[in-house]
Design a protein around this motif. Structure first.
Motif, PDB file in Angstrom:
ATOM      1  N   GLU A  63      -2.542   3.645  -3.042  1.00  0.00           N
ATOM      2  CA  GLU A  63      -2.797   2.629  -4.058  1.00  0.00           C
ATOM      3  C   GLU A  63      -2.263   1.269  -3.605  1.00  0.00           C
ATOM      4  O   GLU A  63      -1.247   1.191  -2.915  1.00  0.00           O
ATOM      5  CB  GLU A  63      -2.141   3.004  -5.393  1.00  0.00           C
ATOM      6  CG  GLU A  63      -2.718   4.271  -6.030  1.00  0.00           C
ATOM      7  CD  GLU A  63      -2.073   4.562  -7.369  1.00  0.00           C
ATOM      8  OE1 GLU A  63      -1.193   3.760  -7.771  1.00  0.00           O
ATOM      9  OE2 GLU A  63      -2.438   5.556  -8.005  1.00  0.00           O
ATOM     10  N   LYS A  86       3.039  -8.984 -10.356  1.00  0.00           N
ATOM     11  CA  LYS A  86       3.426  -8.020 -11.379  1.00  0.00           C
ATOM     12  C   LYS A  86       4.717  -7.334 -10.971  1.00  0.00           C
ATOM     13  O   LYS A  86       4.915  -7.031  -9.791  1.00  0.00           O
ATOM     14  CB  LYS A  86       2.312  -6.975 -11.570  1.00  0.00           C
ATOM     15  CG  LYS A  86       2.588  -5.948 -12.647  1.00  0.00           C
ATOM     16  CD  LYS A  86       1.441  -4.959 -12.768  1.00  0.00           C
ATOM     17  CE  LYS A  86       1.734  -3.891 -13.809  1.00  0.00           C
ATOM     18  NZ  LYS A  86       0.628  -2.905 -13.913  1.00  0.00           N
ATOM     19  N   TYR A 106       7.076  -4.216 -10.719  1.00  0.00           N
ATOM     20  CA  TYR A 106       6.952  -2.759 -10.661  1.00  0.00           C
ATOM     21  C   TYR A 106       8.339  -2.134 -10.651  1.00  0.00           C
ATOM     22  O   TYR A 106       9.249  -2.629  -9.977  1.00  0.00           O
ATOM     23  CB  TYR A 106       6.211  -2.327  -9.394  1.00  0.00           C
ATOM     24  CG  TYR A 106       4.770  -2.772  -9.333  1.00  0.00           C
ATOM     25  CD1 TYR A 106       3.765  -2.029  -9.949  1.00  0.00           C
ATOM     26  CD2 TYR A 106       4.417  -3.929  -8.655  1.00  0.00           C
ATOM     27  CE1 TYR A 106       2.434  -2.441  -9.884  1.00  0.00           C
ATOM     28  CE2 TYR A 106       3.100  -4.350  -8.593  1.00  0.00           C
ATOM     29  CZ  TYR A 106       2.119  -3.604  -9.211  1.00  0.00           C
ATOM     30  OH  TYR A 106       0.809  -4.015  -9.143  1.00  0.00           O
ATOM     31  N   HIS A 141      -0.697  -2.425  -4.567  1.00  0.00           N
ATOM     32  CA  HIS A 141       0.114  -3.086  -5.583  1.00  0.00           C
ATOM     33  C   HIS A 141       0.366  -4.526  -5.129  1.00  0.00           C
ATOM     34  O   HIS A 141       0.447  -4.802  -3.931  1.00  0.00           O
ATOM     35  CB  HIS A 141       1.451  -2.370  -5.773  1.00  0.00           C
ATOM     36  CG  HIS A 141       1.320  -0.907  -6.083  1.00  0.00           C
ATOM     37  ND1 HIS A 141       1.073  -0.429  -7.343  1.00  0.00           N
ATOM     38  CD2 HIS A 141       1.381   0.187  -5.275  1.00  0.00           C
ATOM     39  CE1 HIS A 141       1.002   0.893  -7.324  1.00  0.00           C
ATOM     40  NE2 HIS A 141       1.189   1.294  -6.070  1.00  0.00           N
ATOM     41  N   SER A 142       0.507  -5.424  -6.104  1.00  0.00           N
ATOM     42  CA  SER A 142       0.781  -6.838  -5.807  1.00  0.00           C
ATOM     43  C   SER A 142       2.049  -7.260  -6.546  1.00  0.00           C
ATOM     44  O   SER A 142       1.979  -7.804  -7.649  1.00  0.00           O
ATOM     45  CB  SER A 142      -0.404  -7.719  -6.221  1.00  0.00           C
ATOM     46  OG  SER A 142      -0.691  -7.529  -7.598  1.00  0.00           O
ATOM     47  N   PRO A 143       3.216  -7.006  -5.968  1.00  0.00           N
ATOM     48  CA  PRO A 143       4.484  -7.346  -6.646  1.00  0.00           C
ATOM     49  C   PRO A 143       4.675  -8.828  -6.899  1.00  0.00           C
ATOM     50  O   PRO A 143       5.478  -9.213  -7.750  1.00  0.00           O
ATOM     51  CB  PRO A 143       5.540  -6.818  -5.663  1.00  0.00           C
ATOM     52  CG  PRO A 143       4.833  -5.815  -4.830  1.00  0.00           C
ATOM     53  CD  PRO A 143       3.432  -6.295  -4.708  1.00  0.00           C
ATOM     54  N   TYR A 152       0.875  -1.190   0.000  1.00  0.00           N
ATOM     55  CA  TYR A 152       0.000   0.000   0.000  1.00  0.00           C
ATOM     56  C   TYR A 152       0.900   1.223   0.000  1.00  0.00           C
ATOM     57  O   TYR A 152       1.604   1.502   0.980  1.00  0.00           O
ATOM     58  CB  TYR A 152      -0.900   0.001   1.227  1.00  0.00           C
ATOM     59  CG  TYR A 152      -1.844   1.179   1.290  1.00  0.00           C
ATOM     60  CD1 TYR A 152      -3.014   1.189   0.545  1.00  0.00           C
ATOM     61  CD2 TYR A 152      -1.548   2.285   2.084  1.00  0.00           C
ATOM     62  CE1 TYR A 152      -3.886   2.269   0.589  1.00  0.00           C
ATOM     63  CE2 TYR A 152      -2.397   3.361   2.139  1.00  0.00           C
ATOM     64  CZ  TYR A 152      -3.563   3.356   1.389  1.00  0.00           C
ATOM     65  OH  TYR A 152      -4.430   4.450   1.433  1.00  0.00           O
ATOM     66  N   TYR A 153       0.901   1.935  -1.132  1.00  0.00           N
ATOM     67  CA  TYR A 153       1.801   3.078  -1.282  1.00  0.00           C
ATOM     68  C   TYR A 153       1.050   4.249  -1.902  1.00  0.00           C
ATOM     69  O   TYR A 153       0.474   4.126  -3.004  1.00  0.00           O
ATOM     70  CB  TYR A 153       2.996   2.702  -2.163  1.00  0.00           C
ATOM     71  CG  TYR A 153       4.045   3.785  -2.270  1.00  0.00           C
ATOM     72  CD1 TYR A 153       4.970   3.974  -1.251  1.00  0.00           C
ATOM     73  CD2 TYR A 153       4.095   4.619  -3.382  1.00  0.00           C
ATOM     74  CE1 TYR A 153       5.930   4.976  -1.338  1.00  0.00           C
ATOM     75  CE2 TYR A 153       5.049   5.608  -3.482  1.00  0.00           C
ATOM     76  CZ  TYR A 153       5.969   5.794  -2.461  1.00  0.00           C
ATOM     77  OH  TYR A 153       6.922   6.783  -2.552  1.00  0.00           O
ATOM     78  N   ASN A 207       2.150   4.045   4.541  1.00  0.00           N
ATOM     79  CA  ASN A 207       2.421   2.937   3.626  1.00  0.00           C
ATOM     80  C   ASN A 207       2.744   1.663   4.412  1.00  0.00           C
ATOM     81  O   ASN A 207       3.276   1.719   5.529  1.00  0.00           O
ATOM     82  CB  ASN A 207       3.596   3.287   2.705  1.00  0.00           C
ATOM     83  CG  ASN A 207       3.347   4.562   1.927  1.00  0.00           C
ATOM     84  OD1 ASN A 207       2.228   4.835   1.515  1.00  0.00           O
ATOM     85  ND2 ASN A 207       4.390   5.353   1.736  1.00  0.00           N
ATOM     86  N   THR A 255       7.781   3.534  -9.107  1.00  0.00           N
ATOM     87  CA  THR A 255       6.434   3.381  -8.567  1.00  0.00           C
ATOM     88  C   THR A 255       6.411   3.661  -7.070  1.00  0.00           C
ATOM     89  O   THR A 255       5.415   4.176  -6.538  1.00  0.00           O
ATOM     90  CB  THR A 255       5.912   1.953  -8.828  1.00  0.00           C
ATOM     91  OG1 THR A 255       5.994   1.676 -10.217  1.00  0.00           O
ATOM     92  CG2 THR A 255       4.458   1.813  -8.381  1.00  0.00           C
ATOM     93  N   GLU A 287      13.240  -3.091 -12.144  1.00  0.00           N
ATOM     94  CA  GLU A 287      12.330  -3.669 -11.156  1.00  0.00           C
ATOM     95  C   GLU A 287      12.827  -3.405  -9.739  1.00  0.00           C
ATOM     96  O   GLU A 287      14.028  -3.468  -9.461  1.00  0.00           O
ATOM     97  CB  GLU A 287      12.185  -5.170 -11.378  1.00  0.00           C
ATOM     98  CG  GLU A 287      11.176  -5.828 -10.450  1.00  0.00           C
ATOM     99  CD  GLU A 287      11.022  -7.308 -10.714  1.00  0.00           C
ATOM    100  OE1 GLU A 287      10.246  -7.967  -9.987  1.00  0.00           O
ATOM    101  OE2 GLU A 287      11.676  -7.809 -11.653  1.00  0.00           O
TER     102      GLU A 287
END
Length: 370
Positions: free
Chosen positions: A74, A81, A83, A76-78, A70-71, A112, A87, A95
């Motif tokens: 938003e 995917k 990033y 994100h699911s590293p 959570y950043y 975060n 990001t 990456e």
């Protein structure tokens, strides 16, 4: 030739099919009760199933990437995917390295947060913060220590266990299908067909399998697919003998003769009538064949003829333990995982053998009649 009465009148044909299905279901229930009565095999199946299901989600158990990040409002699911660093407030388009203290501080500061797996190491991630030489002993950072390249042993055991099981499943399925097909053709047709196949099996079985593996390993790039194909070429011969014996025993029985008289095709007789009656040795040998497949993969990896070097493997860990005798955590943990896995498979195989034993089935039938 006129068809039997049950086949000319659909209601009666349906009734006979329902009765046949009911008898089959009753037999399946009796076999399941017999399997459950073998506590050792039943609980071994449960434990093995749980471990296998957990290994399928190895990325969620051991990974150097977080599940969720959570950043700046938003999610994100590293783990699914890749990033770039930008990001999460980094400077590079490459990456993000979530073990880097700079990125780790970015994704955990303020509001975060990041959710990591229980073991924050992947099978190929190297711990650069180790103080001392590698292999390093177990510590808070690496629960089972590291190998000679600084990679986490626990992560490589989890991923290596999954690869071993999947490889064992694949090799067992391919070898079983080829063995059933070869044995069915030999046993059903017999005569010259059986004689030709037997001479072919004798010649094929006399070929030096290990030498062929060495030759192909020196010519082609090592891969799991190549190894699976080479082992499958020889892994069907043991099972085909049992299937051949069952087909030789059943091809002259009355129901087979009656099926031929009614004009039923050979393929239908082989795989619809004879094969179900000859599946007992096939099913009972499956766990033992799978344990043999796992041992074959481990042995070849130990010799350096198996999977590519970067692939997590139990055999490769055993080879590292042999090269580093004082690093007991390499050999001991890998040995425990391998032996435990094989013991579970042997217990399951023994339970299946007792479940499908025709002598026990006959004894139960006599008890029910009394």
């Amino acid at each position: 030739m006129p068809k039997p009465y049950a086949l000319r009148h659909k209601p009666y044909a349906l009734y006979f099919r329902l009765m046949k299905k009911r008898r089959e279901n009753s037999l399946a229930r009796r076999r399941w009760r017999r399997f459950r009565s073998n506590k050792r095999g039943y609980y071994s199946l449960i434990v093995f199933g749980i471990l296998f299901l957990l290994s399928l989600g190895a990325e969620f158990i051991s990974n150097d990437k977080p599940f969720l990040v959570y950043y700046d409002g938003e999610l994100h699911s590293p783990i699914f995917k890749a990033y770039p660093e930008t990001t999460f407030g980094g400077d590079f388009e490459t990456e993000a390295d979530y073990r880097d203290s700079y990125i780790l501080e970015k994704i955990t500061s303020g509001d975060n947060w990041a959710l990591f797996p229980p073991n924050p190491h992947s099978y190929n991630s190297i711990n650069f913060d180790i103080e001392g030489p590698v292999p390093s002993p177990p510590s808070n950072a690496n629960l089972l220590g590291t190998d000679d390249r600084g990679r986490d042993v626990l992560a490589r055991l989890i991923y290596g266990f999954r690869i071993s099981i999947l490889f064992g499943f694949a090799l067992t399925i391919i070898g079983t299908l080829l063995g059933i097909l070869a044995g069915a053709v030999q046993g059903y047709f017999g005569g010259r067909t059986d004689l030709f196949f037997q001479r072919f099996i004798e010649i094929w079985g006399a070929m030096p399998e290990l030498y062929l593996l060495i030759i192909f390993a020196s010519i082609f790039k090592p891969s799991i697919v190549l190894l699976l194909a080479l082992l499958s070429m020889f892994g069907w011969m043991g099972l085909s003998d049992y299937v051949r014996a069952e087909f030789l025993k059943g091809r002259n029985m009355d129901y087979v003769t009656a099926s031929r008289a009614l004009g039923v095709g050979n393929i239908t007789i082989m795989f619809r009538h004879l094969l179900p009656n000859g599946m007992t040795p096939v099913i009972t040998f499956l766990p033992f064949r799978m344990s043999g497949s796992i041992l074959a993969l481990t042995s070849l990896d130990f010799l350096g003829l198996g999977v590519p070097p970067a692939t997590p493997s139990l055999g490769e860990l055993l080879a590292q333990g042999k090269a580093n005798i004082t690093s007991w955590w390499l050999s001991l943990t890998t040995f425990a995982v391998l032996v435990g896995m094989l013991i579970l498979l042997v217990f399951i195989g023994e339970a299946l053998r007792e479940t499908f034993d025709p002598r026990l089935s006959l004894a139960e039938a006599n008890e029910n009649e009394e």
